[in-house]
Write a protein that holds these residues in place. Structure first.
Motif, PDB file in Angstrom:
ATOM      1  N   SER A   1      -0.206  -1.831   8.528  1.00 25.18           N
ATOM      2  CA  SER A   1      -0.879  -2.541   8.055  1.00 25.18           C
ATOM      3  C   SER A   1      -1.467  -2.745   6.488  1.00 25.18           C
ATOM      4  CB  SER A   1      -2.833  -2.126   8.388  1.00 25.18           C
ATOM      5  OG  SER A   1      -2.232  -0.419   8.045  1.00 25.18           O
ATOM      6  N   ASP A   2      -0.855  -2.495   5.260  1.00 25.99           N
ATOM      7  CA  ASP A   2      -1.625  -2.225   4.246  1.00 25.99           C
ATOM      8  C   ASP A   2       0.237  -2.997   3.271  1.00 25.99           C
ATOM      9  OD1 ASP A   2       0.842   0.384   4.369  1.00 25.99           O
ATOM     10  OD2 ASP A   2       0.207   1.328   3.646  1.00 25.99           O
ATOM     11  N   GLN A   3       0.802  -3.442   3.751  1.00 32.00           N
ATOM     12  CA  GLN A   3       1.768  -4.686   3.132  1.00 32.00           C
ATOM     13  C   GLN A   3       1.591  -5.625   3.472  1.00 32.00           C
ATOM     14  OE1 GLN A   3       4.771  -2.452   1.728  1.00 32.00           O
ATOM     15  NE2 GLN A   3       2.451  -1.379   2.160  1.00 32.00           N
ATOM     16  N   ASP A   4       1.465  -6.805   2.005  1.00 30.33           N
ATOM     17  CA  ASP A   4       0.657  -7.859   1.868  1.00 30.33           C
ATOM     18  C   ASP A   4       2.066  -8.551   1.325  1.00 30.33           C
ATOM     19  OD1 ASP A   4      -0.775  -8.250   4.381  1.00 30.33           O
ATOM     20  OD2 ASP A   4      -2.584  -7.385   3.373  1.00 30.33           O
ATOM     21  N   GLN A   5       2.926  -7.802   1.037  1.00 33.45           N
ATOM     22  CA  GLN A   5       3.936  -8.217  -0.383  1.00 33.45           C
ATOM     23  C   GLN A   5       4.742 -10.040  -0.172  1.00 33.45           C
ATOM     24  OE1 GLN A   5       4.043  -5.338   0.442  1.00 33.45           O
ATOM     25  NE2 GLN A   5       6.184  -4.659   1.625  1.00 33.45           N
ATOM     26  N   LEU A   6       5.194  -9.530   1.436  1.00 38.28           N
ATOM     27  CA  LEU A   6       6.172 -10.937   2.010  1.00 38.28           C
ATOM     28  C   LEU A   6       5.581 -11.113   3.482  1.00 38.28           C
ATOM     29  CD1 LEU A   6       8.803 -11.977   0.910  1.00 38.28           C
ATOM     30  CD2 LEU A   6      10.043  -9.885   2.061  1.00 38.28           C
ATOM     31  N   GLU A   7       5.614 -12.825   3.378  1.00 37.17           N
ATOM     32  CA  GLU A   7       4.823 -13.475   4.437  1.00 37.17           C
ATOM     33  C   GLU A   7       6.547 -13.938   4.973  1.00 37.17           C
ATOM     34  OE1 GLU A   7       4.307 -15.080   7.914  1.00 37.17           O
ATOM     35  OE2 GLU A   7       1.826 -14.129   6.638  1.00 37.17           O
ATOM     36  N   THR A   8       6.766 -13.964   6.292  1.00 38.54           N
ATOM     37  CA  THR A   8       8.324 -13.776   6.615  1.00 38.54           C
ATOM     38  C   THR A   8       7.993 -15.187   7.627  1.00 38.54           C
ATOM     39  OG1 THR A   8       7.578 -11.823   8.439  1.00 38.54           O
ATOM     40  CG2 THR A   8       8.754 -11.852   6.290  1.00 38.54           C
ATOM     41  N   SER A   9       6.887 -15.801   7.633  1.00 38.49           N
ATOM     42  CA  SER A   9       7.152 -16.750   8.272  1.00 38.49           C
ATOM     43  C   SER A   9       7.754 -17.824   7.867  1.00 38.49           C
ATOM     44  CB  SER A   9       5.127 -16.994   8.978  1.00 38.49           C
ATOM     45  OG  SER A   9       5.116 -17.559   7.452  1.00 38.49           O
ATOM     46  N   SER A  10       7.917 -18.412   6.866  1.00 31.74           N
ATOM     47  CA  SER A  10       8.890 -19.747   6.793  1.00 31.74           C
ATOM     48  C   SER A  10       9.244 -18.791   4.835  1.00 31.74           C
ATOM     49  CB  SER A  10       7.622 -20.417   5.875  1.00 31.74           C
ATOM     50  OG  SER A  10       8.803 -21.710   5.136  1.00 31.74           O
ATOM     51  N   ALA A  11      10.110 -19.251   4.429  1.00 33.42           N
ATOM     52  CA  ALA A  11      11.890 -18.714   3.428  1.00 33.42           C
ATOM     53  C   ALA A  11      10.772 -19.655   2.112  1.00 33.42           C
ATOM     54  CB  ALA A  11      12.639 -19.214   3.562  1.00 33.42           C
ATOM     55  N   ILE A  12       9.994 -20.682   1.984  1.00 34.53           N
ATOM     56  CA  ILE A  12       9.332 -21.235   0.864  1.00 34.53           C
ATOM     57  C   ILE A  12       7.489 -21.373   1.378  1.00 34.53           C
ATOM     58  CG2 ILE A  12       9.302 -23.797  -0.102  1.00 34.53           C
ATOM     59  CD1 ILE A  12      11.950 -23.594   0.186  1.00 34.53           C
ATOM     60  N   GLN A  13       6.898 -20.952   0.861  1.00 32.33           N
ATOM     61  CA  GLN A  13       5.220 -20.645   0.484  1.00 32.33           C
ATOM     62  C   GLN A  13       4.674 -20.036  -0.460  1.00 32.33           C
ATOM     63  OE1 GLN A  13       3.698 -19.024   4.795  1.00 32.33           O
ATOM     64  NE2 GLN A  13       5.721 -17.785   3.999  1.00 32.33           N
ATOM     65  N   PRO A  14       5.458 -21.519  -1.998  1.00 37.57           N
ATOM     66  CA  PRO A  14       4.079 -21.230  -3.683  1.00 37.57           C
ATOM     67  C   PRO A  14       2.850 -20.952  -3.306  1.00 37.57           C
ATOM     68  CG  PRO A  14       5.234 -23.388  -2.286  1.00 37.57           C
ATOM     69  CD  PRO A  14       5.786 -22.504  -1.187  1.00 37.57           C
ATOM     70  N   HIS A  15       2.159 -21.697  -1.768  1.00 39.70           N
ATOM     71  CA  HIS A  15       0.787 -21.743  -1.945  1.00 39.70           C
ATOM     72  C   HIS A  15       0.503 -20.586  -1.539  1.00 39.70           C
ATOM     73  CE1 HIS A  15       2.876 -22.463   1.901  1.00 39.70           C
ATOM     74  NE2 HIS A  15       1.483 -22.860   2.297  1.00 39.70           N
TER      75      HIS A  15
ATOM     76  N   GLY B   1       0.868  -1.189  -0.312  1.00 44.07           N
ATOM     77  CA  GLY B   1      -0.191   0.000   0.230  1.00 44.07           C
ATOM     78  C   GLY B   1       0.649   1.094   0.063  1.00 44.07           C
ATOM     79  N   ILE B   2       0.389   2.037   0.001  1.00 49.42           N
ATOM     80  CA  ILE B   2       0.543   3.707  -0.321  1.00 49.42           C
ATOM     81  C   ILE B   2       1.506   3.809   0.563  1.00 49.42           C
ATOM     82  CG2 ILE B   2      -1.333   4.940   0.011  1.00 49.42           C
ATOM     83  CD1 ILE B   2      -0.004   6.466  -3.010  1.00 49.42           C
ATOM     84  N   PHE B   3       0.710   3.400   2.042  1.00 48.59           N
ATOM     85  CA  PHE B   3       1.351   4.459   2.938  1.00 48.59           C
ATOM     86  C   PHE B   3       2.078   3.679   3.729  1.00 48.59           C
ATOM     87  CE2 PHE B   3      -3.181   5.905   2.375  1.00 48.59           C
ATOM     88  CZ  PHE B   3      -3.166   7.506   2.796  1.00 48.59           C
ATOM     89  N   ASN B   4       2.958   2.963   3.485  1.00 45.18           N
ATOM     90  CA  ASN B   4       4.348   1.998   3.969  1.00 45.18           C
ATOM     91  C   ASN B   4       3.602   1.299   5.699  1.00 45.18           C
ATOM     92  OD1 ASN B   4       6.520   1.043   3.654  1.00 45.18           O
ATOM     93  ND2 ASN B   4       7.929   2.276   4.098  1.00 45.18           N
ATOM     94  N   GLN B   5       2.921   0.874   5.870  1.00 44.37           N
ATOM     95  CA  GLN B   5       2.393   0.919   7.386  1.00 44.37           C
ATOM     96  C   GLN B   5       2.254  -0.936   7.307  1.00 44.37           C
ATOM     97  OE1 GLN B   5       1.819   3.769   9.679  1.00 44.37           O
ATOM     98  NE2 GLN B   5       2.903   4.585   8.253  1.00 44.37           N
TER      99      GLN B   5
END
Length: 398
Positions: free
Chosen positions: A95-109, A89-93
Motif C-alpha cells: 500500500s505504500d510502494q509506488d516507486q515502480l510500476e511493473t505493468s510495462s517496462a517503458i512508461q516515461p509518462h 513508504g517506511i513500512f515496506n507494504q
C-alpha cells in the motif's frame, strides 16, 4: 458574542500569518556557506523565508528581536540527488510502494508528482537527518520508469513541497530490469526497445513542432521532452558496459543526461569525463550484489580527482526503513580519500547545480532560501548530532 468570535478568529489568523515570517539569527563557530570560504565565528540572519545577511560576527549586527540559535557548525540543507522517498513508504507494504510500476517496462509518462505523499513518515525521517530537499520519483528497475520531481521535505502537501514537478525521466540499463519484466530478456533487447521508442519520439516531436492539431500521446510527449531538452534523461547504469551503452544513446539522440548509480565508473572515468556527464553516485555503502557487485568505496574520490561533477544519493532500498541517509554515505566516502569539503559540496551545492535549483538552495547567501542544518560538531563525524533544521526560515527540528 459574534463580534468577539470574529475578533478572536482575526487575531488567530494574524498570529498564524505573522508566525510564518521568521526572524532568526544563527551564530556558529564555523559556517560552511558552500559559496566561498567557510566563515569562522559567523552569523546568519534569516528574515521570512530568505537569508537576510551572512558573514563574520564582527560584521553582522543581530537585531534584538531576532530569535538566537548558537551552535558549533552550520551547513546548507542537504539535497538528496536521487531517492524514492515519498513514493516508497517506511513500512515496506504494498500500500505504500509506488516507486515502480511493473505493468510495462517503458512508461516515461508516469509522474512522481501524482504519487508523492508529503505526509509519509519517511519524508520526516530524512528531514530530521538534515535532508531539506529531495530529488525523488520513480525508481530504477524499468527501462523507463517515469518522471522525477524535486520537493522540500518540511511540508505536508505536494503543492507546498514541490520545487519542480517534472525534472528527469528515469531510465535503467542492465540486469535489474529482468527482475521485474519478462521483456526485455537481455541487455541488447532492452536497448533496442529504447532506441525504437526514441526514434518514434523523434517523429512525434517533428509533428508536435509542425502541427498544432497533432493528437497527444503521453508516452511520446515525455520522450519528446527528453529529446528537446525540456527534460533530462537520468540513466541508472552500474556495469562499465552499461555505462558505455548509456553514453552511446546520449550521443546518438543528443539528449541531456545524468549518469546514475555508476558502480563501475572508476573503470571508465576518462569516457565519462570526455562525454561531459555528471554522476549521481551510488550510496558509498551500497550492498554489492547484482550489477552493483563491483561498487567501490573510493569511487567518489576518483570522480573528484577527475573533476567529474557528482552528488550523493540515497537511492532505493528494499528493506525497512527504505532509505539511506546521504550524510552517512558522504562521511564514509571521506574515510576512503574524498576531501571533506568536497563531500559537503556533493551534499549541497553540487546537486543544486546539477538539478537546476542553485538559485534557491545548495549554498548560504543573501537572498537564497533559508535552509540550514545546525550541528554540535563536525558534520562528517559519527558522534556529531544535528541540533536543529531550518527550512524556509522555519525551525522544523529542534
Amino acid at each position: 458574542m459574534k463580534n468577539r468570535i470574529t475578533l478572536f478568529l482575526f487575531t488567530l489568523l494574524l498570529g498564524i500569518s505573522m508566525s510564518s515570517y521568521s526572524q532568526v539569527a544563527v551564530q556558529a563557530d564555523t559556517i560552511y556557506t558552500m559559496d566561498g570560504d567557510k566563515i569562522i565565528d559567523g552569523i546568519v540572519l534569516v528574515k521570512g523565508e530568505k537569508i537576510e545577511a551572512i558573514g563574520p560576527a564582527t560584521d553582522v549586527q543581530v537585531p534584538s528581536d531576532y530569535q538566537m540559535h548558537k551552535t558549533s557548525v552550520v551547513t546548507p540543507g542537504f539535497i538528496d540527488a536521487h531517492t524514492v522517498v515519498g513514493l516508497a513508504g517506511i513500512f515496506n507494504q504494498d500500500s505504500d510502494q509506488d516507486q515502480l510500476e511493473t505493468s510495462s517496462a517503458i512508461q516515461p509518462h508516469l509522474r512522481a508528482f501524482d504519487a508523492y505523499n508529503a505526509r509519509e513518515e519517511l519524508v520526516k525521517f530524512v528531514l530530521d537527518k538534515g535532508v531539506t530537499t529531495v530529488h525523488t520519483g520513480h525508481g530504477p528497475g524499468a527501462l523507463a520508469s517515469g518522471q522525477t520531481m524535486i520537493a522540500k521535505t518540511a511540508y505536508n502537501t505536494v503543492k507546498k513541497a514541490v520545487l519542480d514537478s517534472k525534472t528527469t525521466v528515469s531510465f535503467t540499463l542492465g540486469s535489474t530490469v529482468e527482475r521485474y519484466f519478462d521483456k526485455p530478456g537481455t541487455r541488447a533487447k532492452g536497448v533496442a526497445m529504447l532506441r525504437q521508442q526514441f526514434i518514434d519520439a523523434q517523429e512525434y516531436l517533428d509533428k508536435r513542432n509542425s502541427d498544432e492539431n497533432h493528437s497527444t500521446d503521453l508516452k511520446m510527449e515525455a520522450l519528446a521532452d527528453v529529446l528537446s531538452g525540456e527534460l533530462t534523461a537520468m540513466i541508472t547504469a552500474h556495469r562499465a558496459n552499461d555505462i558505455m551503452t548509456a553514453l552511446r544513446l546520449k550521443e546518438e539522440f543528443g539528449f541531456n543526461m545524468i549518469l546514475d548509480g555508476a558502480s563501475e565508473a572508476y573503470l571508465v572515468v576518462d569516457e565519462i569525463k570526455d562525454a561531459g556527464i555528471p554522476v549521481f553516485i551510488h550510496p558509498t555503502m551500497t550492498r554489492t550484489y547484482g550489477d552493483a557487485q563491483n561498487a567501490s568505496f573510493t569511487t567518489a574520490s576518483k570522480l573528484a580527482e577527475a573533476e567529474i561533477p557528482f552528488a550523493f544519493q540515497s537511492g532505493f532500498e528494499s528493506y525497512v526503513p527504505k532509505t539511506r541517509i546521504i550524510l552517512y554515505e558522504a562521511a564514509v566516502a571521506t574515510a576512503y580519500g574524498l576531501d571533506r569539503e568536497e563531500a559537503l559540496k556533493a551534499l549541497t551545492k553540487q546537486p543544486a547545480q546539477l538539478l537546476g535549483i542553485s538559485d534557491k538552495v545548495g549554498s548560504l547567501a543573501t537572498g537564497k532560501d533559508a535552509d540550514l542544518v545546525l550541528f554540535d560538531g563536525d558534520p562528517l563525524e559519527y558522534t556529531t548530532h544535528i541540533k536543529s533544521v531550518i527550512v524556509d526560515g522555519k525551525v522544523v527540528k529542534k
